[in-house]
Design a protein around this motif. Structure first.
Motif, mmCIF file in Angstrom:
data_model
loop_
_atom_site.group_PDB
_atom_site.id
_atom_site.type_symbol
_atom_site.label_atom_id
_atom_site.label_comp_id
_atom_site.label_asym_id
_atom_site.label_seq_id
_atom_site.Cartn_x
_atom_site.Cartn_y
_atom_site.Cartn_z
ATOM 1 N N UNK A 48 -5.254 -0.217 -3.338
ATOM 2 C CA UNK A 48 -4.057 -1.063 -3.285
ATOM 3 C C UNK A 48 -4.305 -2.243 -2.347
ATOM 4 N N UNK A 100 -5.302 10.172 -1.307
ATOM 5 C CA UNK A 100 -4.280 9.165 -1.026
ATOM 6 C C UNK A 100 -4.868 7.977 -0.269
ATOM 7 N N UNK A 156 2.026 3.416 -2.975
ATOM 8 C CA UNK A 156 1.018 4.175 -3.723
ATOM 9 C C UNK A 156 0.454 5.348 -2.921
ATOM 10 N N UNK A 157 0.215 5.118 -1.634
ATOM 11 C CA UNK A 157 -0.292 6.233 -0.820
ATOM 12 C C UNK A 157 0.787 7.316 -0.699
ATOM 13 N N UNK A 184 0.833 -1.207 0.000
ATOM 14 C CA UNK A 184 0.000 0.000 0.000
ATOM 15 C C UNK A 184 0.869 1.259 0.000
ATOM 16 N N UNK A 216 1.159 9.249 -3.998
ATOM 17 C CA UNK A 216 0.052 10.178 -4.218
ATOM 18 C C UNK A 216 0.194 11.409 -3.318
ATOM 19 N N UNK A 217 0.498 11.165 -2.042
ATOM 20 C CA UNK A 217 0.691 12.274 -1.095
ATOM 21 C C UNK A 217 1.849 13.168 -1.513
ATOM 22 N N UNK A 258 1.653 7.498 6.252
ATOM 23 C CA UNK A 258 1.099 8.722 5.676
ATOM 24 C C UNK A 258 1.180 9.883 6.658
#
Lengths: 362, 362
Positions: free
Chosen positions: B171, B164, A213-214, A210, A217-218, A315
């Motif tokens: 994901x 996000x 991708x998170x 995960x 994007x952030x 995150x």
């Protein structure tokens, strides 16, 4: 493994600024219309008065305000129209007392004119005779030269995140380019024997990756340039080699997973080995996000961050420390705080700073 | 020129939805990692339990919770370690009462295990003997299969703007693609004899074009695709030809300037001539932004908007009506309202809805 005192949020943030201050912040000039969401790298001043001339804010008659002093519906001011100005026209005549000139919205006022009476309050008497039924005070319906921005006035402050209104200010000032900070280059490494690339077949005991991708994007949302991502098993040598390679073309390298003290947690060890002066933060008094490691490698000017493996924690730490670092480095304002009341109790762990994702209701 | 009653904000918004409902909203499947800020075009469900198996939240010993019921620092539970689970491993053994197995954070629990005691509270006695000094309640330090999301559970609601955390959810569910709305195609036309392209020489009486750039920035930020821009003088035929061309490849055409009633304000006339059913809103009771015209052309399924020439007014009308229309069409949530107290009085014009840009302080 080295044991040391964990940092408070403020200590970790201060260390980030202190150790990583030599990260090269470079700037670039880009077309102003492509600068949305970029951060201004210098103060931008207007080289013109904006507007450059006295401008009408309405369709109407440019007048000398005194000529309309006591007029009313029953006692109009009778003026002679001496001009019919068109939009965009350079006006080089003047009006004298008793005279007026038609001017459209945005049109240039003749010399001596200091107010405009809206066309709705006028009547034409054939020939040049114009009756005006409403008085206009000095400056009424006029935008004077330099009233929006004086020549030499500040259009955009260094460190300002450029939005549509700043793009408008740059356009208004006729500036073609704007100097902004180049994004920092980021490599995102996600580690863990249990991780599978999304979309591939998932075998029992494994989960999908995960964090790649998170965090990507952030990062992109916050103005970083993601130059590379890697998904690695828990392998010390492979991690070391991957981070060494990343040092060459990145300003920041994040490694999620492996930052705590388990059997397969190599991040701290690897960062300590390959960076100099090395690790300066082993753990932060923050919830979630305690197992966070920061290191700096001066030769390559790279900030290294070991983030928690848990996606929400990763995150939060990325936002609270890496994005915060970028904003401090560029002098960009923090996101506005919004006071709100919690609808449930959120217990805080003693001695820890708690970050809690919330949903905002009015 | 046609005279008619101006619309209230709500009337104009309702008419936009009514007239332009036949605008084709198309969708596309894109890689989930590229979906940041796009709007989900369907409900997305998980096809797995997330996590897919009972997972440890810590490094520790998987136990049957009853076996730790009354333990303390001075009275540990003595268990036999029957497994050493590795992260990502498929675990197919079970533990029985009196047994435990080492499990790392994120590791799969053996069958029968229903809690995990953190490794910090354990001691090894050589061989298989493990002493645990802390009780674990049922479910402690465990994320049960499906606890985050059940198989068939909703991951992302149709109309949700993907951030996000939604990318993380996609994901986690192993989904490679997501269905999102294609952006509406927008042509931005800026009209006025006084307008000069930024960066070019400015002659007296003229000003730089701002609206092309502010509207483009706003539009892209709000998920539109700007397919063309044009800067035109006040020329009826040229405007007509440009709008006719724009009908072919745009879903929305905005024309700023020329939407009020001055001598050179052709927008309404042109829109009425070339579109069918034509203009449905002549002016809105809004400040700023009264001279706003909306028309619809059914044959080409194009929404036409005559916006005020004033840059701030044009931005406000674009946000309040065009962006609002896009959100309504896609079912996307409105931006959150934030209650705040004004520090100065903002007088409202009688009968008008006032939009006022503000700066938010805490």
């Amino acid at each position: 493994m080295k044991l040391s005192v964990i940092d408070s949020v403020e200590q970790a943030r201060q260390k980030l600024m202190k150790y990583a201050e030599s990260i090269r912040l470079t700037t670039e000039k880009i077309p102003f219309e492509d600068s949305m969401d970029r951060i201004a790298a210098e103060n931008v001043f207007s080289i013109y008065d904006i507007p450059a001339f006295n401008r009408s804010a309405v369709d109407g008659f440019a007048v000398i305000s005194k000529d309309t002093a006591a007029v009313s519906e029953s006692l109009p001011s009778m003026l002679t129209q001496t001009g019919d100005i068109r939009i965009g026209e350079h006006v080089d005549f003047c009006i004298n007392s008793g005279e007026c000139a038609y001017v459209p919205t945005g049109g240039m006022l003749p010399k001596n004119a200091d107010a405009v009476v809206m066309v709705e309050y006028s009547e034409s008497f054939g020939g040049d005779g114009i009756a005006l039924y409403k008085p206009a005070a000095f400056g009424e319906n006029v935008v004077f030269a330099g009233e929006d921005i004086r020549s030499g006035g500040l259009l955009i402050k260094k460190g300002k995140k450029i939005r549509a209104s700043e793009i408008g200010a740059l356009a208004a000032a006729g500036l073609k380019e704007v100097s902004v900070y180049k994004p920092l280059r980021l490599t995102i490494i996600s580690t863990g024997d249990e991780l599978t690339k999304p979309g591939e077949q998932l075998s029992a005991g494994r989960v999908y990756d995960i964090n790649t991708y998170t965090l990507k994007a952030l990062a992109e949302k916050n103005g970083f340039k993601v130059v590379n991502t890697a998904l690695l098993p828990d392998d010390r040598d492979l991690l070391e080699q991957t981070v060494r390679n990343a040092l060459l073309g990145s300003d920041i390298v994040t490694i999620s997973g492996g930052s705590s003290r388990g059997k397969a947690d190599y991040t701290g060890e690897v960062l300590e080995k390959i960076s100099s002066p090395g690790v300066f933060t082993w753990g932060i008094a923050v919830k979630p996000g305690k197992p966070t490691i920061f290191a700096y490698d001066k030769p390559s000017e790279t900030l290294l961050a070991g983030l928690p493996g848990h996606p929400v924690s990763a995150m939060i730490v990325f936002e609270a420390f890496i994005c915060d670092f970028w904003r401090k480095l560029t002098g960009c304002e923090n996101p506005r705080l919004i006071p709100a009341r919690l609808t449930v109790n959120v217990p805080s762990s003693p001695g820890k700073h708690t970050f809690c994702p919330v949903r905002l209701f009015v």
